[in-house]
Design an enzyme around this catalytic site. Structure first.
Site, PDB file in Angstrom:
ATOM      1  N   ASP A 127       4.600   7.781  -1.349  1.00  0.00           N
ATOM      2  CA  ASP A 127       4.805   7.753  -2.720  1.00  0.00           C
ATOM      3  C   ASP A 127       3.987   8.877  -3.140  1.00  0.00           C
ATOM      4  O   ASP A 127       4.255   9.961  -3.186  1.00  0.00           O
ATOM      5  CB  ASP A 127       4.384   6.338  -3.288  1.00  0.00           C
ATOM      6  CG  ASP A 127       4.514   6.258  -5.128  1.00  0.00           C
ATOM      7  OD1 ASP A 127       5.282   7.104  -5.355  1.00  0.00           O
ATOM      8  OD2 ASP A 127       3.590   5.706  -5.480  1.00  0.00           O
ATOM      9  N   GLY A 179       3.699  -3.000   4.707  1.00  0.00           N
ATOM     10  CA  GLY A 179       5.038  -2.477   4.429  1.00  0.00           C
ATOM     11  C   GLY A 179       5.936  -2.071   5.718  1.00  0.00           C
ATOM     12  O   GLY A 179       7.263  -2.258   5.531  1.00  0.00           O
TER      13      GLY A 179
HETATM   14  P1  IMP Z   1       1.076   6.309  -1.714  1.00  0.00           P
HETATM   15  O1  IMP Z   1      -0.586   6.361  -1.027  1.00  0.00           O
HETATM   16  O2  IMP Z   1       1.139   6.516  -3.316  1.00  0.00           O
HETATM   17  O3  IMP Z   1       2.125   7.230  -0.807  1.00  0.00           O
HETATM   18  O4  IMP Z   1       1.557   4.811  -1.550  1.00  0.00           O
HETATM   19  C1  IMP Z   1       1.880   4.294  -0.188  1.00  0.00           C
HETATM   20  C2  IMP Z   1       1.926   2.774  -0.387  1.00  0.00           C
HETATM   21  O5  IMP Z   1       2.208   2.329  -1.685  1.00  0.00           O
HETATM   22  C3  IMP Z   1       3.257   2.272   0.450  1.00  0.00           C
HETATM   23  O6  IMP Z   1       2.681   2.103   1.747  1.00  0.00           O
HETATM   24  C4  IMP Z   1       3.601   1.006  -0.063  1.00  0.00           C
HETATM   25  O7  IMP Z   1       2.939   0.069   0.298  1.00  0.00           O
HETATM   26  C5  IMP Z   1       3.001   1.417  -1.589  1.00  0.00           C
HETATM   27  N1  IMP Z   1       4.371   1.876  -2.585  1.00  0.00           N
HETATM   28  C6  IMP Z   1       4.707   3.005  -3.203  1.00  0.00           C
HETATM   29  N2  IMP Z   1       5.551   3.050  -3.743  1.00  0.00           N
HETATM   30  C7  IMP Z   1       6.196   1.818  -3.763  1.00  0.00           C
HETATM   31  C8  IMP Z   1       7.525   1.370  -4.203  1.00  0.00           C
HETATM   32  O8  IMP Z   1       8.300   1.785  -4.899  1.00  0.00           O
HETATM   33  N3  IMP Z   1       7.611  -0.009  -4.153  1.00  0.00           N
HETATM   34  C9  IMP Z   1       6.688  -0.826  -3.427  1.00  0.00           C
HETATM   35  N4  IMP Z   1       5.579  -0.251  -2.724  1.00  0.00           N
HETATM   36  C10 IMP Z   1       5.182   1.032  -2.993  1.00  0.00           C
HETATM   37 MG    MG Z   2       2.632   0.189   2.768  1.00  0.00          MG
END
Ligand code: IMP
Ligand code: MG
Length: 175
Positions: free
Chosen positions: A103, A45
């Site tokens: 996120d 990402g």
């Molecule tokens: P977390 O562990 O929930 O903070 O998620 C982190 C990863 O989830 C990010 O590095 C993204 O790759 C993916 N992610 C989280 N939210 C989104 C979104 O709205 N769109 C696309 N990818 C997301």
């Molecule tokens: Mg990511």
């Protein structure tokens, strides 16, 4: 704009993205002057954010991409895997971990713990997007591009089922 079964609309445009990236780069360039930071972007990402940001830095720095995955489809699985690809010695380094979006924060939290083990001189986090409402871990993210509502977004490195990463604007789910 449609990806697979979902419709998206522009949320943050290219111009807004570029000017925010420049601001963050200026801030990092000022705050890390003489510190020779090691930037650790998280694949996949963060690849565009990292490229754009690093080009705007006016100080010497090193870059080491790492890989970890915690996401499948549109909901975080919360399953955080191991960190791959960290080749540089972190001892006495000033590390900045870079991601496209935080996120739940589970991914960043897990990476942070794994980076800490190598005892760098300092660690800060940077994320282009942050969803405060979704956050499940207390993270002090020093550099944030935009805080956004709890919407699913794509573009500028972010994907929906692997697609959309190449788009210059950031889109959110329509409806
Ligand atoms: P977390 O562990 O929930 O903070 O998620 C982190 C990863 O989830 C990010 O590095 C993204 O790759 C993916 N992610 C989280 N939210 C989104 C979104 O709205 N769109 C696309 N990818 C997301
Ligand atoms: Mg990511």
């Amino acid at each position: 704009m449609v990806i697979k079964d979902k419709s998206f609309e522009v949320f943050i445009n290219e111009k807004q993205i570029n000017s925010r990236v420049k601001e963050i780069a200026q801030q990092i360039s000022a705050e890390y002057k003489g510190k020779d930071p090691l930037i650790i972007p998280i694949l996949n990402g963060a690849f565009l954010f990292a490229a754009d940001l690093i080009k705007e830095l006016t100080i010497p720095c090193q870059v080491s991409f790492v890989k970890v995955s915690s996401y499948a489809g549109m909901e975080s699985t919360g399953v955080v895997t191991k960190l791959f690809g960290l080749e540089t010695d972190l001892k006495s380094r000033h590390v900045i971990i870079l991601d496209d979006i935080i996120d739940t924060g589970l991914t960043m939290y897990s990476i942070l713990q794994q980076v800490k083990v190598f005892k760098p001189e300092s660690i800060e986090m940077a994320s282009f997007l942050l969803k405060p409402e979704a956050l499940q871990k207390e993270l002090e993210v020093k550099y944030v591009g935009f805080t956004i509502p709890n919407d699913f977004v794509v573009g500028y490195g972010l994907d929906y089922e692997g697609y959309g990463r190449n788009m210059k604007d950031i889109y959110k789910l329509k409806g």
